[in-house]
Design a protein around this motif. Structure first.
Motif, PDB file in Angstrom:
ATOM      1  N   LEU A 136     131.800 -20.832  11.758  1.00 19.87           N
ATOM      2  CA  LEU A 136     132.789 -19.910  11.195  1.00 19.87           C
ATOM      3  C   LEU A 136     132.180 -19.138  10.029  1.00 19.87           C
ATOM      4  CD1 LEU A 136     135.929 -22.231  11.145  1.00 19.87           C
ATOM      5  CD2 LEU A 136     135.305 -20.522  12.852  1.00 19.87           C
ATOM      6  N   ALA A 137     132.285 -17.802  10.081  1.00 17.00           N
ATOM      7  CA  ALA A 137     131.753 -16.955   9.017  1.00 17.00           C
ATOM      8  C   ALA A 137     132.336 -15.563   9.192  1.00 17.00           C
ATOM      9  CB  ALA A 137     130.227 -16.905   9.059  1.00 17.00           C
ATOM     10  N   SER A 138     132.386 -14.814   8.096  1.00 14.38           N
ATOM     11  CA  SER A 138     132.890 -13.440   8.156  1.00 14.38           C
ATOM     12  C   SER A 138     131.846 -12.543   8.809  1.00 14.38           C
ATOM     13  CB  SER A 138     133.191 -12.930   6.746  1.00 14.38           C
ATOM     14  OG  SER A 138     131.990 -12.735   6.032  1.00 14.38           O
ATOM     15  N   PRO A 139     132.266 -11.365   9.305  1.00 17.38           N
ATOM     16  CA  PRO A 139     131.289 -10.427   9.887  1.00 17.38           C
ATOM     17  C   PRO A 139     130.174 -10.058   8.922  1.00 17.38           C
ATOM     18  CG  PRO A 139     133.523  -9.787  10.490  1.00 17.38           C
ATOM     19  CD  PRO A 139     133.648 -10.909   9.505  1.00 17.38           C
ATOM     20  N   ALA A 140     130.485  -9.929   7.623  1.00 17.13           N
ATOM     21  CA  ALA A 140     129.455  -9.567   6.652  1.00 17.13           C
ATOM     22  C   ALA A 140     128.399 -10.662   6.531  1.00 17.13           C
ATOM     23  CB  ALA A 140     130.091  -9.287   5.298  1.00 17.13           C
ATOM     24  N   VAL A 141     128.852 -11.929   6.528  1.00 16.43           N
ATOM     25  CA  VAL A 141     127.917 -13.047   6.456  1.00 16.43           C
ATOM     26  C   VAL A 141     127.054 -13.088   7.715  1.00 16.43           C
ATOM     27  CG1 VAL A 141     127.718 -15.572   6.401  1.00 16.43           C
ATOM     28  CG2 VAL A 141     129.339 -14.410   4.889  1.00 16.43           C
ATOM     29  N   ARG A 142     127.673 -12.849   8.867  1.00 19.16           N
ATOM     30  CA  ARG A 142     126.910 -12.858  10.123  1.00 19.16           C
ATOM     31  C   ARG A 142     125.829 -11.772  10.118  1.00 19.16           C
ATOM     32  NH1 ARG A 142     129.134 -16.368  13.456  1.00 19.16           N
ATOM     33  NH2 ARG A 142     131.356 -16.840  13.250  1.00 19.16           N
ATOM     34  N   GLN A 143     126.178 -10.598   9.605  1.00 16.11           N
ATOM     35  CA  GLN A 143     125.207  -9.506   9.557  1.00 16.11           C
ATOM     36  C   GLN A 143     124.032  -9.870   8.651  1.00 16.11           C
ATOM     37  OE1 GLN A 143     126.839  -5.746   8.408  1.00 16.11           O
ATOM     38  NE2 GLN A 143     124.908  -4.666   8.588  1.00 16.11           N
ATOM     39  N   ARG A 144     124.337 -10.453   7.483  1.00 11.96           N
ATOM     40  CA  ARG A 144     123.266 -10.883   6.580  1.00 11.96           C
ATOM     41  C   ARG A 144     122.376 -11.933   7.244  1.00 11.96           C
ATOM     42  NH1 ARG A 144     124.436 -13.480   1.340  1.00 11.96           N
ATOM     43  NH2 ARG A 144     122.172 -13.512   1.349  1.00 11.96           N
ATOM     44  N   ALA A 145     122.997 -12.856   7.960  1.00  9.96           N
ATOM     45  CA  ALA A 145     122.224 -13.911   8.613  1.00  9.96           C
ATOM     46  C   ALA A 145     121.290 -13.327   9.668  1.00  9.96           C
ATOM     47  CB  ALA A 145     123.172 -14.941   9.238  1.00  9.96           C
TER      48      ALA A 145
END
Length: 425
Positions: A136-145
Motif C-alpha cells: 500500500l502506497a500513494s501514487p507519488a510514493v510509487r513514482q518515487r520508488a
C-alpha cells in the motif's frame, strides 16, 4: 461480532459515481475510525474516504479503475456488536479481486540515484505480505520508488495496514536495504539483455486525460499555426520589473506578459475567446477572459484557471497564476480553481522545442503553446544579430474559427510582445 456495510457516500456537487483510484486497506486489516480506506476520483476532484467505524476489513468491492455508484456497498467491516448488516440478506458484496504481482525484469536495473542523508528514525517493523498482495502506497510514493529502482514489496511501511510513506521510502533507500539495485562498478561491466515488462492500467486521472484528449481530437478538426517572436525588448522590461518589483510581489516569468497580451488580443478577436457546444450547435463568446494554465503534476496534467484576467494588472495576474498552479501541484486546488476557463495556455517551459500541435481544451475553441526563449542569430536590416527569440504554437477549432482569425490572434499577440510598452497602453 457483526458486519458493518459501508456505502460509497455522496461526495456532493451532483456526483453520482466515483472511480476507485486506490484501496488504502486490504482484507484482514484492523482499521480505526477515520483511517483513510479508499481514494476515489470523480469528475470534480479526487478524495480520500475515511473509515466510518473501528473494525476489521471483511471484504471490499472493486479494484483500481472500477466505477462505483454512490450508495453502493463498497466495503464490509467486522465490528463489535450487531453492526448494520442483516444476516438474512440474500446478497453479499463480492470479495476484492486479488491483484496479480507486477512482472519483474529478468536482469538488473540501473543504479538508484544518490539521495541526501536522511535523519535517523526508528525503523518500522518489517511487513510480511502474502504472495500477490500489493504493497500500500500513494501514487507519488510509487513514482518515487520507480525512479529509485526500489521494489515496494521490500519496504517496511509504518502507516495503517503497512501503508508506505515517503519517510518509509527514505529510510529504506538510506539504509541500502534489499530492493534497491546496486551501482554499476567503475569501468563498466558486461551489458545484459533485459526482457521484463510492466503492465500499467490506465485509470484515474490518466484515464480522464485520455478520454478528454480522445474526445477533443476525434470531434474537433484542429488546425495549427506557428510563429516566432522577438522578445529581446520584453526580456529587458521583465528584468527591470523584477529588479524593482513591489515588496511581496512574485518574480515575473514570460507567462504574465503573455496573459496580458492575450487580454488585448482576445478583446479584438472575441470569436477566439469562446466555448462551442457542438450538441446544441451554439458558440458562446465570453467577455470574461478566464485563462487556463496547463500544469504538470506528479498525478498528471491539470488545467487550473486564472479568472477575469481582463481586470488584473501584471502583478495580480502573476500572483493569481502562482496561487492556482501551486495549489494544483500540491493537490489542494478546489473545483472552483479547476473549472471555468475560456482559453488555455500550455507552456513547455525549459523543455522548449521548436513547435508542437497542442490539443484544444474542449469545449474551448483555441489554445496557445509557449516555447522557451533563447538567443538566436537572426537577420535585422541586412545584418546578422543575436536576438532573444520565442516560438509560439497554436491550435484552433476549424469548425468555428477560420484560419485567418486564428492567425490574426497570434499576430496580435506577437505585436504586443515585441512592443511590450503597448501591453500597458
Amino acid at each position: 461480532m457483526g458486519s458493518f456495510e459501508f456505502k460509497l457516500p455522496d461526495i456532493g456537487e451532483g456526483v453520482v459515481e466515483g472511480e476507485v483510484v486506490e484501496w488504502l486497506v486490504a482484507v484482514g486489516d484492523s482499521i480505526k475510525e477515520d483511517d483513510p480506506i479508499l481514494s476515489v476520483m470523480t469528475d470534480k476532484a479526487t478524495v480520500e474516504i475515511p473509515a466510518p467505524c473501528e473494525g476489521t476489513v471483511k471484504s471490499i468491492v472493486g479494484e483500481a479503475g472500477d466505477i462505483l455508484p454512490v450508495g453502493a456497498v463498497c466495503i464490509v467491516f467486522e465490528v463489535e456488536g450487531d453492526g448494520n448488516a442483516s444476516e438474512e440478506k440474500a446478497t453479499a458484496p463480492a470479495p476484492a479481486k486479488e491483484e496479480k504481482p507486477a512482472k519483474k525484469a529478468a536482469a538488473a536495473t540501473p543504479a538508484a540515484p544518490t539521495l541526501p542523508p536522511v535523519e535517523a528514525a526508528p525503523a518500522a517493523a518489517p511487513v510480511v505480505r502474502a504472495a500477490g498482495t500489493k504493497a500500500l502506497a500513494s501514487p507519488a510514493v510509487r513514482q518515487r520508488a520507480r525512479s529509485a529502482n526500489v521494489d515496494l514489496q521490500h519496504v517496511a511501511g509504518s502507516g495503517p495496514a503497512g501503508r508506505i510513506s515517503h519517510a518509509d521510502l527514505d529510510r529504506h533507500i538510506a539504509g541500502g536495504a534489499s530492493g534497491a539495485s546496486s551501482a554499476r562498478p567503475m569501468g563498466g561491466s558486461a551489458k545484459v539483455e533485459r526482457n521484463g515488462t510492466e503492465d500499467i492500467k490506465v485509470i484515474g486521472l490518466r484515464r480522464k486525460i485520455a478520454d478528454g484528449m480522445m474526445s477533443s481530437y476525434s470531434t474537433i478538426p484542429h488546425f495549427s499555426y506557428f510563429e516566432e517572436v522577438d522578445v529581446t525588448a520584453l526580456e529587458e522590461l521583465r528584468q527591470h520589473l523584477n529588479a524593482t518589483r513591489p515588496e511581496g510581489a512574485p518574480k515575473l516569468t514570460y507567462l504574465p506578459f503573455i496573459m496580458q497580451a492575450l487580454v488585448k488580443a482576445l478583446e479584438q478577436r472575441p470569436e477566439c475567446n469562446a466555448l462551442y457546444d457542438d450538441e446544441a450547435n451554439v458558440v458562446t463568446r465570453h467577455e470574461a477572459i478566464n485563462l487556463g494554465i496547463a500544469t504538470q503534476t506528479d498525478r498528471g496534467l491539470y488545467v487550473p484557471v486564472v479568472k477575469h484576467v481582463e481586470a488584473m494588472d501584471i502583478w495580480s495576474a502573476a500572483t493569481e497564476m502562482l496561487r492556482v498552479t501551486s495549489a494544483t501541484r500540491d493537490g489542494k486546488a478546489g473545483v472552483e480553481d479547476l473549472s471555468g476557463s475560456t482559453f488555455t495556455i500550455t507552456s513547455l517551459g525549459r523543455l522548449g522545442g521548436l513547435g508542437a500541435t497542442p490539443i484544444i481544451n474542449k469545449p474551448e475553441v483555441g489554445i496557445l503553446g509557449v516555447h522557451n526563449a533563447k538567443d538566436r542569430a537572426v537577420v535585422r536590416n541586412g545584418h546578422v544579430v543575436v536576438r532573444r527569440m520565442m516560438n509560439l504554437s497554436s491550435s484552433w477549432d476549424h469548425r468555428v474559427v477560420d484560419g485567418h482569425d486564428g492567425a490574426t490572434l497570434v499576430q496580435l499577440v506577437k505585436t504586443y510582445l515585441e512592443n511590450p510598452a503597448t501591453i500597458f497602453m
